[in-house]
Design a protein around this motif. Structure first.
Motif, PDB file in Angstrom:
ATOM      1  N   ILE A 152     -34.248  95.402  51.692  1.00  0.00           N
ATOM      2  CA  ILE A 152     -32.881  95.227  51.205  1.00  0.00           C
ATOM      3  C   ILE A 152     -32.790  93.864  50.526  1.00  0.00           C
ATOM      4  O   ILE A 152     -33.082  92.841  51.151  1.00  0.00           O
ATOM      5  CB  ILE A 152     -31.867  95.310  52.357  1.00  0.00           C
ATOM      6  N   PRO A 153     -32.403  93.807  49.260  1.00  0.00           N
ATOM      7  CA  PRO A 153     -32.354  92.507  48.576  1.00  0.00           C
ATOM      8  C   PRO A 153     -31.000  91.810  48.754  1.00  0.00           C
ATOM      9  O   PRO A 153     -29.971  92.452  48.948  1.00  0.00           O
ATOM     10  CB  PRO A 153     -32.585  92.873  47.113  1.00  0.00           C
ATOM     11  N   LYS A 154     -31.050  90.505  48.656  1.00  0.00           N
ATOM     12  CA  LYS A 154     -29.813  89.735  48.573  1.00  0.00           C
ATOM     13  C   LYS A 154     -29.199  89.902  47.187  1.00  0.00           C
ATOM     14  O   LYS A 154     -29.896  90.184  46.206  1.00  0.00           O
ATOM     15  CB  LYS A 154     -30.091  88.249  48.810  1.00  0.00           C
ATOM     16  N   PHE A 155     -27.915  89.677  47.114  1.00  0.00           N
ATOM     17  CA  PHE A 155     -27.235  89.662  45.827  1.00  0.00           C
ATOM     18  C   PHE A 155     -27.820  88.567  44.944  1.00  0.00           C
ATOM     19  O   PHE A 155     -27.935  88.718  43.726  1.00  0.00           O
ATOM     20  CB  PHE A 155     -25.740  89.455  46.064  1.00  0.00           C
ATOM     21  N   MET A 156     -28.223  87.478  45.566  1.00  0.00           N
ATOM     22  CA  MET A 156     -28.794  86.350  44.835  1.00  0.00           C
ATOM     23  C   MET A 156     -30.049  86.759  44.063  1.00  0.00           C
ATOM     24  O   MET A 156     -30.276  86.304  42.934  1.00  0.00           O
ATOM     25  CB  MET A 156     -29.117  85.221  45.809  1.00  0.00           C
ATOM     26  N   GLU A 157     -30.865  87.631  44.637  1.00  0.00           N
ATOM     27  CA  GLU A 157     -32.095  88.063  43.966  1.00  0.00           C
ATOM     28  C   GLU A 157     -31.778  88.825  42.685  1.00  0.00           C
ATOM     29  O   GLU A 157     -32.455  88.652  41.663  1.00  0.00           O
ATOM     30  CB  GLU A 157     -32.919  88.934  44.919  1.00  0.00           C
ATOM     31  N   LEU A 158     -30.775  89.676  42.728  1.00  0.00           N
ATOM     32  CA  LEU A 158     -30.369  90.407  41.526  1.00  0.00           C
ATOM     33  C   LEU A 158     -29.847  89.447  40.462  1.00  0.00           C
ATOM     34  O   LEU A 158     -30.165  89.585  39.271  1.00  0.00           O
ATOM     35  CB  LEU A 158     -29.300  91.441  41.880  1.00  0.00           C
ATOM     36  N   LEU A 159     -29.061  88.465  40.873  1.00  0.00           N
ATOM     37  CA  LEU A 159     -28.498  87.509  39.921  1.00  0.00           C
ATOM     38  C   LEU A 159     -29.597  86.698  39.238  1.00  0.00           C
ATOM     39  O   LEU A 159     -29.538  86.439  38.027  1.00  0.00           O
ATOM     40  CB  LEU A 159     -27.516  86.582  40.636  1.00  0.00           C
ATOM     41  N   LYS A 160     -30.605  86.312  39.990  1.00  0.00           N
ATOM     42  CA  LYS A 160     -31.702  85.539  39.393  1.00  0.00           C
ATOM     43  C   LYS A 160     -32.511  86.390  38.424  1.00  0.00           C
ATOM     44  O   LYS A 160     -32.951  85.899  37.371  1.00  0.00           O
ATOM     45  CB  LYS A 160     -32.595  84.988  40.500  1.00  0.00           C
ATOM     46  N   LEU A 161     -32.710  87.661  38.760  1.00  0.00           N
ATOM     47  CA  LEU A 161     -33.403  88.563  37.833  1.00  0.00           C
ATOM     48  C   LEU A 161     -32.597  88.726  36.547  1.00  0.00           C
ATOM     49  O   LEU A 161     -33.154  88.679  35.439  1.00  0.00           O
ATOM     50  CB  LEU A 161     -33.621  89.924  38.496  1.00  0.00           C
TER      51      LEU A 161
END
Length: 469
Positions: free
Chosen positions: A262-271
């Motif tokens: 399960i990813p953090k929202f932060m990981e999606l934002l950085k991508l």
């Protein structure tokens, strides 16, 4: 149908009580079945209605072809009835009772002819003139066709990787997504993470790890526990097909999917920042008794700002506390839902995110006239994407980006002149064929009638000569 025909012939129906009960039972079951069909397939009926906007020209041309084929049995039956009427007219005698009976039979034959021919030609006439009322979006001049809609990967690319995982979003980027769509929950320790469902059973191994808590809302878990769950093993099984048109995964992708977390929202934002992709997300309200229930908007905004993503890459969908969001992050692009034009103008929103079924039945022209940009969800079928393209929709959210991105021209598109040419040619050709079919059956019946007349006259000649003798 058989009962109606018997009633038409004036015969009384003598049914046993068992038959009556059975008929009522069948009628009840059929009624219940249709009620279920129209109640639980309501969304699909709406989609079928939309499909007519794309396929109507082809259904029209196909229907005319079908009428040409139907013309053969119709002509045969009608001409045959005409022959029967003539034969019965010849048999009319001076006996008044038999004469009345024969006249009634001839009247019934004429009524049957009208009952068959009139609907046939009325339907045919409607098919001939229906293009005047056909306003398919896919019938337009080439220079009026808008640009190809952009794509938002719905939870990434869920046909290529487990939904709402980094693998899925990376696949969407590889397939040329213009933006990434996701769903955000807030954990008990106020960490935004990506998850669509309101429990963890479908997309994680919670049943293996903590079966007694499998029905628990995702927001009631801490991030440390959530980060230990596997979010891709369910997708990596060879027998799992979340989508009907999903292709089998390669061995490398299957192995990669089985290790997703399960990813953090932060990981999606950085991508998104790294790939310069837009991000749109549903921010789920935490359940009652959740410590972040009153501050979830502030937590999400702070997470976005901490990620250092360019603000114009964020498309803000949540409707709560927009003024606060605008004050903290003035660069966010705000997007609304299916609001009225007045509401959108009041909130200074020029873009909406809406279910395609609701939009096409509720004011598409008004939104376009007001220069409102539209994002439709969830568009997976090529014909539906073609309809959106022909309707000048700016962007779509899709699960099927790997297929739709390869479409370089809308399917079933044709110019008005081409459709008119096809319409006129089909009408003329079908009219010629139908007239020829009726003429052929009339000619064949007239030949049979001549033969019968010859036989009857030959049979009457000896009797006349005998009477003279």
């Amino acid at each position: 149908a058989l009962g109606l025909l018997l009633c038409w012939e004036g015969r009384e129906l003598s049914l046993h009580w068992c038959h009556k009960v059975l008929i009522l039972l069948v009628i009840g079951i059929c009624s219940f079945f249709f009620w279920l069909l129209f109640t639980y397939w309501k969304e699909r009926w709406l989609t079928i209605g939309l499909s007519l906007q794309v396929f109507a020209p082809y259904i029209h041309l196909g229907s005319i072809s079908m009428m040409v084929m139907v013309a053969w049995p119709v002509a045969f039956y009608v001409i045959h009835l005409e022959g029967e009427a003539k034969i019965r007219r010849y048999k009319i005698t001076s006996n008044e009772r038999r004469r009345n009976k024969m006249c009634n039979m001839i009247t019934k034959l004429r009524a049957l002819q009208v009952a068959v021919v009139l609907p046939f030609f009325l339907i045919l006439l409607c098919l001939y003139v229906v293009p005047w009322g056909n306003h398919s979006p896919c019938i337009q001049e080439k220079d009026k066709l808008g640009p190809k809609p952009s794509f938002f990967g719905h939870r990434g690319a869920p046909m290529l990787g487990p939904e709402n995982t980094m693998m899925s979003f990376e696949k969407a980027v590889e397939e040329g997504a213009f933006g990434l769509e996701s769903d955000v929950h807030i954990s008990m320790d106020r960490v935004p993470f990506l998850m669509h469902d309101y429990d963890l059973r479908r997309t994680t191994n919670i049943r293996e790890v903590l079966p007694n808590a499998s029905l628990k809302h995702p927001g009631f878990f801490g991030w440390y526990f959530l980060s230990t769950l596997n979010a891709g093993k369910w997708f990596s099984h060879s027998w799992v097909k979340p989508f009907y048109h999903m292709k089998p995964l390669s061995e490398a992708d299957r192995e990669k999917a089985s290790k997703q977390k399960i990813p953090k929202f932060m990981e999606l934002l950085k991508l998104a920042q790294r790939e310069k992709k837009l991000v749109i997300f549903d921010l789920n309200v935490p359940p009652r008794q959740h410590p972040a229930r009153s501050a979830y908007i502030q937590i999400a905004v702070r997470e976005i700002l901490d990620s250092q993503i360019e603000q114009h890459l964020i498309i803000w969908l949540p409707g709560s506390q927009r003024e606060y969001v605008r004050s903290r992050a003035p660069g966010f692009q705000h997007i609304g839902r299916l609001f009225t034009i007045e509401q959108l103008t009041k909130q200074n929103i020029t873009r909406i995110n809406v279910d395609y079924k609701r939009l096409f039945y509720n004011g598409l022209r008004e939104y376009k006239a007001a220069n409102i940009n539209i994002n439709l969800y969830v568009i997976n079928e090529p014909w539906l994407f073609s309809l959106a393209w022909c309707s000048r929709i700016q962007s779509v959210t899709t699960d099927n980006i790997q297929v739709l991105n390869k479409i370089n021209h809308p399917y079933y598109f044709m110019t008005p002149n081409f459709y008119m040419l096809m319409w006129i040619l089909m009408d003329c050709a079908s009219a010629i064929f139908i007239v020829a079919i009726f003429y052929f059956h009339w000619w064949r019946e007239s030949q049979s009638e001549k033969v019968l007349r010859g036989i009857s006259s030959y049979a009457e000649t000896p009797s006349i000569s005998l009477q003279k003798e």
